[in-house]
Design a protein around this motif. Structure first.
Motif, PDB file in Angstrom:
ATOM      1  N   LEU A 158       0.673  -1.111   0.014  1.00  0.00           N
ATOM      2  CA  LEU A 158       0.008  -0.166   0.083  1.00  0.00           C
ATOM      3  C   LEU A 158       0.867   1.176   0.018  1.00  0.00           C
ATOM      4  O   LEU A 158       2.055   1.204   0.543  1.00  0.00           O
ATOM      5  N   PRO A 159       0.461   2.308  -0.749  1.00  0.00           N
ATOM      6  CA  PRO A 159       1.171   3.756  -0.550  1.00  0.00           C
ATOM      7  C   PRO A 159       1.347   4.194   0.817  1.00  0.00           C
ATOM      8  O   PRO A 159       0.360   4.257   1.772  1.00  0.00           O
ATOM      9  N   ILE A 160       2.457   4.625   1.238  1.00  0.00           N
ATOM     10  CA  ILE A 160       2.727   5.441   2.283  1.00  0.00           C
ATOM     11  C   ILE A 160       1.967   6.858   2.287  1.00  0.00           C
ATOM     12  O   ILE A 160       2.295   7.622   1.582  1.00  0.00           O
ATOM     13  N   LEU A 161       1.134   7.081   3.326  1.00  0.00           N
ATOM     14  CA  LEU A 161       0.448   8.441   3.369  1.00  0.00           C
ATOM     15  C   LEU A 161       1.148   9.414   3.797  1.00  0.00           C
ATOM     16  O   LEU A 161       2.345   9.277   4.406  1.00  0.00           O
ATOM     17  N   ASP A 173      -2.348   5.085 -10.345  1.00  0.00           N
ATOM     18  CA  ASP A 173      -3.603   3.994 -10.304  1.00  0.00           C
ATOM     19  C   ASP A 173      -3.269   2.724 -10.794  1.00  0.00           C
ATOM     20  O   ASP A 173      -2.369   2.395 -11.573  1.00  0.00           O
ATOM     21  N   SER A 174      -3.484   1.739  -9.925  1.00  0.00           N
ATOM     22  CA  SER A 174      -3.408   0.175 -10.191  1.00  0.00           C
ATOM     23  C   SER A 174      -4.467  -0.487  -9.765  1.00  0.00           C
ATOM     24  O   SER A 174      -4.972  -0.064  -8.523  1.00  0.00           O
ATOM     25  N   GLU A 175      -4.799  -1.499 -10.550  1.00  0.00           N
ATOM     26  CA  GLU A 175      -5.805  -2.264 -10.150  1.00  0.00           C
ATOM     27  C   GLU A 175      -5.357  -3.307  -8.973  1.00  0.00           C
ATOM     28  O   GLU A 175      -6.180  -3.870  -8.248  1.00  0.00           O
ATOM     29  N   LEU A 176      -3.950  -3.311  -8.527  1.00  0.00           N
ATOM     30  CA  LEU A 176      -3.703  -4.110  -7.513  1.00  0.00           C
ATOM     31  C   LEU A 176      -4.369  -3.443  -6.171  1.00  0.00           C
ATOM     32  O   LEU A 176      -4.430  -4.207  -5.180  1.00  0.00           O
ATOM     33  N   TRP A 177      -4.562  -2.066  -5.904  1.00  0.00           N
ATOM     34  CA  TRP A 177      -5.191  -1.764  -4.915  1.00  0.00           C
ATOM     35  C   TRP A 177      -6.365  -2.321  -4.287  1.00  0.00           C
ATOM     36  O   TRP A 177      -6.585  -2.469  -3.194  1.00  0.00           O
ATOM     37  N   THR A 178      -7.313  -2.407  -5.493  1.00  0.00           N
ATOM     38  CA  THR A 178      -8.549  -3.016  -5.186  1.00  0.00           C
ATOM     39  C   THR A 178      -8.259  -4.470  -4.751  1.00  0.00           C
ATOM     40  O   THR A 178      -9.082  -4.960  -3.564  1.00  0.00           O
ATOM     41  N   TRP A 179      -7.700  -5.251  -5.261  1.00  0.00           N
ATOM     42  CA  TRP A 179      -7.513  -6.398  -4.384  1.00  0.00           C
ATOM     43  C   TRP A 179      -6.553  -6.645  -3.336  1.00  0.00           C
ATOM     44  O   TRP A 179      -6.841  -7.681  -2.423  1.00  0.00           O
ATOM     45  N   ILE A 205      -9.944   2.732  -6.016  1.00  0.00           N
ATOM     46  CA  ILE A 205     -10.468   1.580  -5.604  1.00  0.00           C
ATOM     47  C   ILE A 205     -11.794   1.218  -6.680  1.00  0.00           C
ATOM     48  O   ILE A 205     -12.456   1.983  -6.756  1.00  0.00           O
ATOM     49  N   ASP A 206     -11.573   0.129  -7.089  1.00  0.00           N
ATOM     50  CA  ASP A 206     -12.809  -0.527  -8.187  1.00  0.00           C
ATOM     51  C   ASP A 206     -14.117  -0.813  -7.339  1.00  0.00           C
ATOM     52  O   ASP A 206     -14.074  -1.556  -6.826  1.00  0.00           O
TER      53      ASP A 206
END
Length: 352
Positions: A158-161, A173-179, A205-206
């Motif tokens: 996950l990205p560091i805020l 943007d990446s589809e991996l975030w959703t999964w 997020i999808d």
């Protein structure tokens, strides 16, 4: 019925190549007993995959599936190396459909290093990495001692805020975030919520896959009693047989419905045609009745005219009646519309 236990390893391999998805359970049992002899051929089939020149209905398309399932049943360590290789091939992504749950269930912790490496491989295509996350969830659920380790591996992606709790400006943007979010929800982890909510806010997020923020939190907090999975290759093939039976029943029912629809359509067509024929018959009968009535009217009118003629003649020849002289080409006196010579001329001449 074939006695598969009496066959050699080569003969069993040939039989597997002729079996579709629903391989005979006795064949699978015989293959389980010939592990050492069959393993090299199974590894090669899994590594090579299908020949694209095979016809669509060639049963050998299922060889890689049979190979993978049997290797999982053997818990063959060398197969993990092959799986790691083929899982990175986008052209072999159909294998995830078959092994997302069976491979981690069969191998358990032995598959963990390979799956973690694949999930963290930035060069692997996204679907392979996301499918690997689902496999890691299975391992975490079956082996609670590894839960925190797998959760930490997912969170590390996950990205560091920023200090303000926002996504860094360079977040892609990446589809991996959703999964990742879905996998952490499956594992009931809340520590990654700040990043996931930030990804929601950033539209990364999808929602089609896992719903909006409210639905996500509802799923995260839903208490589910997850039962440990176990892998039994014979049960897998029994399910294949059951699925095939249901599919055959579904196809038969669809064919029956199609035939019923055809018969109903044909019945409706015939009824419409019969209705048209009946309407035509009624029309013809009405026309016939009308003509008969017209004929009857003419007959009655003819009788009336004859009676009137006799009355006027009073029994005397027609020549005796005072009638204006009519030319042969004039309209007949009877009103028929014909010329006199074509109508009553001869009759009147005989009566003179």
């Amino acid at each position: 019925m074939t006695d598969y236990r009496s066959l050699s390893a080569d003969e069993l391999w040939t039989a597997l190549g002729q079996a579709y998805r629903t391989a005979d359970l006795d064949l699978i049992c015989a293959c389980l007993e010939q592990r050492e002899a069959l393993t090299p051929a199974l590894l090669k089939a899994l590594e090579d995959g299908p020949d694209l020149d095979w016809e669509d209905d060639d049963p050998r398309w299922f060889l890689e599936i049979h190979a993978g399932l049997l290797l999982c049943a053997y818990r063959e360590p060398a197969a993990l190396v092959v799986f790691a290789q083929v899982f990175r091939d986008p052209d072999r992504d159909n294998l995830f459909e078959w092994f997302t749950y069976d491979l981690p269930t069969a191998y358990g912790l032995a598959a963990l290093p390979m799956l973690l490496e694949l999930m963290n491989d930035d060069d692997a295509y996204p679907y392979a990495r996301s499918a690997t996350m689902a496999m890691l969830v299975v391992i975490a659920q079956n082996h609670p001692d590894e839960h925190d380790r797998i959760v930490a591996s997912l969170q590390s992606l996950l990205p560091i805020l920023t200090e303000n709790g926002e996504l860094p400006p360079d977040t892609k943007d990446s589809e991996l975030w959703t999964w990742i979010a879905l996998s952490l929800a499956d594992l009931k982890d809340e520590t990654g919520l700040p990043q996931i909510m930030a990804l929601y806010q950033g539209g990364m997020i999808d929602e089609w896959a896992i719903g909006n923020q409210e639905k996500y939190l509802e799923y995260l907090n839903q208490q589910v009693d997850v039962q440990p999975r176990h892998y039994d290759v014979l049960e897998v093939y029994e399910k294949f047989h059951q699925q095939a039976a249901r599919q055959a029943e579904k196809v038969a029912k669809a064919a029956e419905q199609k035939e019923l629809y055809r018969l109903q359509t044909e019945k409706a067509r015939l009824e419409a045609e019969l209705s048209e024929h009946q309407a035509e018959r009624e029309r013809l009968e009405a026309e016939l009745a009308e003509r008969l009535a017209e004929r009857k009217h003419l007959e009655v009118e003819q009788e009336r005219l004859l009676s009137e003629r006799e009355r006027l003649q009073g029994g005397q020849p027609a020549a005796a009646l005072a009638r204006p002289k009519i030319g042969r080409n004039d309209p007949c006196w009877c009103g028929s519309g014909k010329k006199y010579k074509r109508c009553h001329w001869r009759e009147d001449r005989r009566q003179r």
